[in-house]
Write a protein that holds these residues in place. Structure first.
Motif, PDB file in Angstrom:
ATOM      1  N   MET A 102      -7.214  43.319 110.909  1.00  0.00           N
ATOM      2  CA  MET A 102      -5.999  43.817 111.925  1.00  0.00           C
ATOM      3  C   MET A 102      -4.384  43.578 111.489  1.00  0.00           C
ATOM      4  O   MET A 102      -3.401  44.201 111.815  1.00  0.00           O
ATOM      5  CB  MET A 102      -5.933  43.192 112.998  1.00  0.00           C
ATOM      6  N   THR A 103      -4.096  42.244 110.733  1.00  0.00           N
ATOM      7  CA  THR A 103      -2.867  41.747 110.385  1.00  0.00           C
ATOM      8  C   THR A 103      -2.335  42.865 109.355  1.00  0.00           C
ATOM      9  O   THR A 103      -0.974  43.241 109.467  1.00  0.00           O
ATOM     10  CB  THR A 103      -2.848  40.451 109.700  1.00  0.00           C
ATOM     11  N   TYR A 104      -3.140  43.175 108.280  1.00  0.00           N
ATOM     12  CA  TYR A 104      -2.513  44.065 107.107  1.00  0.00           C
ATOM     13  C   TYR A 104      -2.811  45.466 107.597  1.00  0.00           C
ATOM     14  O   TYR A 104      -2.242  46.480 107.018  1.00  0.00           O
ATOM     15  CB  TYR A 104      -3.476  43.974 105.665  1.00  0.00           C
ATOM     16  N   GLY A 105      -3.700  45.798 108.446  1.00  0.00           N
ATOM     17  CA  GLY A 105      -3.710  47.311 108.999  1.00  0.00           C
ATOM     18  C   GLY A 105      -3.372  47.388 110.205  1.00  0.00           C
ATOM     19  O   GLY A 105      -4.209  47.476 111.166  1.00  0.00           O
ATOM     20  N   LYS A 106      -2.025  47.538 110.610  1.00  0.00           N
ATOM     21  CA  LYS A 106      -1.506  47.807 111.651  1.00  0.00           C
ATOM     22  C   LYS A 106      -1.846  49.023 112.461  1.00  0.00           C
ATOM     23  O   LYS A 106      -1.893  48.830 113.809  1.00  0.00           O
ATOM     24  CB  LYS A 106       0.188  47.735 111.684  1.00  0.00           C
ATOM     25  N   SER A 107      -2.079  50.110 111.996  1.00  0.00           N
ATOM     26  CA  SER A 107      -2.731  51.334 112.608  1.00  0.00           C
ATOM     27  C   SER A 107      -4.281  51.324 112.999  1.00  0.00           C
ATOM     28  O   SER A 107      -4.712  52.073 113.832  1.00  0.00           O
ATOM     29  CB  SER A 107      -2.349  52.433 111.853  1.00  0.00           C
ATOM     30  N   ILE A 108      -4.829  50.401 112.553  1.00  0.00           N
ATOM     31  CA  ILE A 108      -6.465  50.050 113.262  1.00  0.00           C
ATOM     32  C   ILE A 108      -6.357  49.469 114.300  1.00  0.00           C
ATOM     33  O   ILE A 108      -5.667  48.462 114.757  1.00  0.00           O
ATOM     34  CB  ILE A 108      -6.831  49.231 111.925  1.00  0.00           C
ATOM     35  N   LYS A 109      -7.212  50.092 115.172  1.00  0.00           N
ATOM     36  CA  LYS A 109      -6.973  49.838 116.558  1.00  0.00           C
ATOM     37  C   LYS A 109      -7.900  48.508 116.834  1.00  0.00           C
ATOM     38  O   LYS A 109      -9.195  48.358 116.452  1.00  0.00           O
ATOM     39  CB  LYS A 109      -8.055  50.828 117.407  1.00  0.00           C
ATOM     40  N   PRO A 110      -7.217  47.377 117.378  1.00  0.00           N
ATOM     41  CA  PRO A 110      -7.763  46.267 117.481  1.00  0.00           C
ATOM     42  C   PRO A 110      -9.092  46.057 118.302  1.00  0.00           C
ATOM     43  O   PRO A 110      -9.765  45.095 117.866  1.00  0.00           O
ATOM     44  CB  PRO A 110      -6.601  45.215 118.183  1.00  0.00           C
ATOM     45  N   GLU A 111      -9.211  46.874 119.047  1.00  0.00           N
ATOM     46  CA  GLU A 111     -10.334  46.948 120.078  1.00  0.00           C
ATOM     47  C   GLU A 111     -11.469  47.307 119.095  1.00  0.00           C
ATOM     48  O   GLU A 111     -12.565  47.098 119.508  1.00  0.00           O
ATOM     49  CB  GLU A 111     -10.272  47.657 121.196  1.00  0.00           C
ATOM     50  N   ASN A 112     -11.210  47.835 117.909  1.00  0.00           N
ATOM     51  CA  ASN A 112     -12.538  48.534 117.004  1.00  0.00           C
ATOM     52  C   ASN A 112     -12.695  47.712 115.879  1.00  0.00           C
ATOM     53  O   ASN A 112     -13.416  47.970 114.929  1.00  0.00           O
ATOM     54  CB  ASN A 112     -11.734  49.919 116.365  1.00  0.00           C
ATOM     55  N   VAL A 113     -12.142  46.268 115.924  1.00  0.00           N
ATOM     56  CA  VAL A 113     -12.639  45.416 114.906  1.00  0.00           C
ATOM     57  C   VAL A 113     -13.002  43.882 115.661  1.00  0.00           C
ATOM     58  O   VAL A 113     -12.407  43.571 116.266  1.00  0.00           O
ATOM     59  CB  VAL A 113     -11.329  45.106 114.077  1.00  0.00           C
ATOM     60  N   ILE A 114     -14.081  43.912 115.287  1.00  0.00           N
ATOM     61  CA  ILE A 114     -14.930  42.518 116.075  1.00  0.00           C
ATOM     62  C   ILE A 114     -15.660  41.868 114.879  1.00  0.00           C
ATOM     63  O   ILE A 114     -16.166  42.264 113.620  1.00  0.00           O
ATOM     64  CB  ILE A 114     -15.964  43.044 117.042  1.00  0.00           C
ATOM     65  N   ALA A 115     -15.985  40.405 115.209  1.00  0.00           N
ATOM     66  CA  ALA A 115     -16.709  39.486 114.340  1.00  0.00           C
ATOM     67  C   ALA A 115     -17.987  39.272 114.938  1.00  0.00           C
ATOM     68  O   ALA A 115     -18.186  39.158 116.072  1.00  0.00           O
ATOM     69  CB  ALA A 115     -15.956  38.257 114.103  1.00  0.00           C
ATOM     70  N   VAL A 116     -19.261  39.460 114.475  1.00  0.00           N
ATOM     71  CA  VAL A 116     -20.667  39.165 114.832  1.00  0.00           C
ATOM     72  C   VAL A 116     -21.027  37.668 115.121  1.00  0.00           C
ATOM     73  O   VAL A 116     -20.563  37.009 113.986  1.00  0.00           O
ATOM     74  CB  VAL A 116     -21.620  40.038 113.939  1.00  0.00           C
ATOM     75  N   ALA A 117     -21.500  37.264 116.191  1.00  0.00           N
ATOM     76  CA  ALA A 117     -21.690  36.083 116.479  1.00  0.00           C
ATOM     77  C   ALA A 117     -23.307  36.176 116.837  1.00  0.00           C
ATOM     78  O   ALA A 117     -23.926  35.046 117.195  1.00  0.00           O
ATOM     79  CB  ALA A 117     -20.870  35.482 117.602  1.00  0.00           C
ATOM     80  N   THR A 118     -24.022  37.177 116.833  1.00  0.00           N
ATOM     81  CA  THR A 118     -25.304  37.424 117.058  1.00  0.00           C
ATOM     82  C   THR A 118     -26.197  36.327 116.475  1.00  0.00           C
ATOM     83  O   THR A 118     -27.286  36.238 116.975  1.00  0.00           O
ATOM     84  CB  THR A 118     -25.664  38.488 117.123  1.00  0.00           C
ATOM     85  N   SER A 119     -26.172  36.124 115.316  1.00  0.00           N
ATOM     86  CA  SER A 119     -26.885  35.164 114.507  1.00  0.00           C
ATOM     87  C   SER A 119     -27.070  33.808 115.067  1.00  0.00           C
ATOM     88  O   SER A 119     -28.047  33.062 115.155  1.00  0.00           O
ATOM     89  CB  SER A 119     -26.478  35.081 113.108  1.00  0.00           C
ATOM     90  N   TRP A 120     -25.955  33.440 115.574  1.00  0.00           N
ATOM     91  CA  TRP A 120     -25.841  31.949 116.180  1.00  0.00           C
ATOM     92  C   TRP A 120     -26.589  32.013 117.642  1.00  0.00           C
ATOM     93  O   TRP A 120     -27.372  31.043 118.102  1.00  0.00           O
ATOM     94  CB  TRP A 120     -24.260  31.520 116.678  1.00  0.00           C
ATOM     95  N   GLU A 121     -26.542  33.135 118.195  1.00  0.00           N
ATOM     96  CA  GLU A 121     -26.880  33.416 119.904  1.00  0.00           C
ATOM     97  C   GLU A 121     -28.589  33.143 119.323  1.00  0.00           C
ATOM     98  O   GLU A 121     -29.387  32.682 120.045  1.00  0.00           O
ATOM     99  CB  GLU A 121     -26.684  34.570 120.165  1.00  0.00           C
ATOM    100  N   SER A 122     -29.116  34.009 118.389  1.00  0.00           N
ATOM    101  CA  SER A 122     -30.254  34.126 118.081  1.00  0.00           C
ATOM    102  C   SER A 122     -30.884  32.788 117.533  1.00  0.00           C
ATOM    103  O   SER A 122     -32.255  32.369 118.327  1.00  0.00           O
ATOM    104  CB  SER A 122     -30.570  35.215 116.931  1.00  0.00           C
ATOM    105  N   ALA A 123     -30.277  32.027 116.753  1.00  0.00           N
ATOM    106  CA  ALA A 123     -30.773  30.907 116.120  1.00  0.00           C
ATOM    107  C   ALA A 123     -30.773  29.807 117.426  1.00  0.00           C
ATOM    108  O   ALA A 123     -31.823  28.956 117.455  1.00  0.00           O
ATOM    109  CB  ALA A 123     -29.985  30.379 115.193  1.00  0.00           C
TER     110      ALA A 123
END
Length: 476
Positions: free
Chosen positions: A270-291
């Protein structure tokens, strides 16, 4: 059954004459079936050359007619042109054509217009069938190998959505990528339109709908400092972000996954790509949930699918907090009976509170070991699950933890990528700000946010060192 195949230029009057006679025979003879193929005048010569070469025929002009015998196999038997067919019809059936030249020309013109309309319709239908373009970076990683079947079996995007997968990695991994491509093609997934390997970085992310970033750094704190790792992550994202802006679709969705710095990767893109929509960039935490759910289920001697609403807060692959205050159990066999959809608060069912604090919460080091040392099935399933939720919605009422750019929710400072509870619906996500959190949890969130702010400050410092004159433009 006799099946004559009639092929000719769409505007050919001789094809029109043969076709009309064939239609009459088909309508009046029980075992006579006709298969007709028209070709555009511009494509006719090449098509005729190819079909004759393939079958070993000698024929020029339009139409060309041959017989196919059903259930016999083998190539067709060439009948010839229009005169040959007229003789064939006269000899076998005693029927001939009485069409005038004017009628032949009129029908030929109609055939051409109809052919053009059909071609136009087919092109429109093809244009509607646009496969989702999915790019996977660092695609030689084992998670990618596990992820491809999950994406291609139809359960993530739907059983009517075709996908094209693009595997991106450096040239040293080209053989691995080609092996993955060959294996995926051999599996013949019905919805996998294409799969390809890419080692030229300039080609990255062309027309991308989805980008899954799997790049990791190899941690060895005895050799390198945190600053060096953050610099390495920043350099990767510094390459990717402009290419995403240049080559990907404007609504591209970016998923950060892997074993290290997943929050930071999302932040730097998001920092380097200013035109990329912030709401379209996410980090996955599901592995931790599942474990975490699996660990709780083992403690309670139940199926892990019955454990819901475990929240992962903070830095997904750094210091995070597994919050059980909203967790529920479904289908748990205990003294309290109820229907299958009756939820029980998890903390009321685990009477061993010492286990929660001494083993489970402190066992995040154990959880960390399980998550970070997995071969690839768990993180692949996590990415596939989040994508399915993003496109089709998460289960109603259930909590999903995702790293997103903060806007002050839950009193977490703005401008960092922080894992928190969300729900997916209608192709979007929203933070579940209605959840109440206690003071103890709020204090933990403050400490986690501080760590991520420090990480961000180090990253911005690295950016200023790499871009002393353009840093304000990048980081503003």
């Amino acid at each position: 059954s006799v099946v004559p195949v009639f092929t000719g230029k769409a505007n050919c009057p001789y094809y029109a004459r043969a076709e009309l006679l064939a239609d009459y025979l088909q309508a009046n003879l029980p075992d006579f079936r006709v298969h007709k193929i028209t070709q555009h005048p511009d494509k006719w010569e090449q098509w005729l050359h190819d079909i004759c070469e393939m079958n070993g025929w000698e024929h020029r002009g339009s139409p060309i007619i041959w017989r196919e015998l059903l259930d016999r196999g083998g190539k067709g038997l060439l009948l010839g042109g229009v005169n040959d067919f007229l003789e064939y019809a006269q000899h076998y059936y005693g029927i001939t054509s009485m069409m005038s030249s004017e009628e032949m020309l009129d029908i030929a013109e109609e055939n051409l217009q109809e052919h053009i309309e059909i071609e136009k319709e087919e092109e429109e239908i093809k244009s509607l069938i646009k496969p989702l373009q999915i790019w996977i970076t660092s695609a030689s990683a084992s998670i990618c190998y596990q992820l491809i079947p999950l994406l291609a079996n139809g359960e993530v995007f739907g059983m009517t959505t075709e996908i094209s997968i693009h595997l991106l990695d450096t040239d040293q991994f080209k053989d691995i990528l080609c092996g993955i491509v060959m294996e995926a093609e051999d599996m013949a997934f019905p919805l996998l339109h294409s799969i390809s390997a890419h080692t030229e970085i300039d080609e990255a992310f062309i027309q991308a709908d989805i980008i899954i970033v799997l790049d990791d750094v190899v941690l060895n704190h005895e050799v390198q400092s945190l600053e060096n790792y953050i610099r390495e992550v920043s350099e990767i994202c510094q390459v990717y972000a402009p290419l995403i802006e240049k080559n990907a679709k404007s609504g591209v969705r970016v998923i950060s996954s892997g074993k290290t710095f997943v929050n930071l990767k999302a932040m730097m893109i998001m920092t380097y790509g200013k035109s990329i929509k912030p709401e379209n960039v996410i980090a996955v935490a599901t592995s931790w949930e599942s474990a975490a759910k699996a660990m709780l289920a083992r403690k309670l001697s139940m199926n892990a699918t019955g454990v819901k609403d475990v929240i992962v807060w903070g830095n997904i692959t750094g210091c995070n907090y597994i919050d059980l205050s909203h967790a529920k159990l479904y289908g748990y066999d205990c003294a309290i009976w109820g229907p299958a959809n009756f939820p029980r608060p998890l903390l009321n069912m685990i009477y061993d509170s010492e286990w929660i604090h001494s083993e489970f919460l402190s066992a995040q080091s154990s959880l960390s070991s399980r998550v970070c040392h997995c071969v690839g099935m768990l993180p692949a399933h996590a990415v596939a699950t989040v994508l399915r939720y993003w496109y089709h919605g998460s289960p109603p009422g259930e909590i999903v933890s995702v790293g997103i750019l903060t806007k002050g929710q839950f009193c977490v400072p703005e401008g960092i990528v922080f894992s928190m509870p969300v729900r997916f619906q209608n192709g979007n996500w929203e933070v579940m700000t209605e959840l109440e959190i206690n003071e103890a949890t709020q204090e933990v969130l403050g400490r986690l946010a501080h760590e991520l702010i420090q990480e961000k400050l180090i990253a911005l410092k690295e950016i200023k060192e790499m871009h002393p004159y353009g840093a304000d433009k990048i980081t503003s």
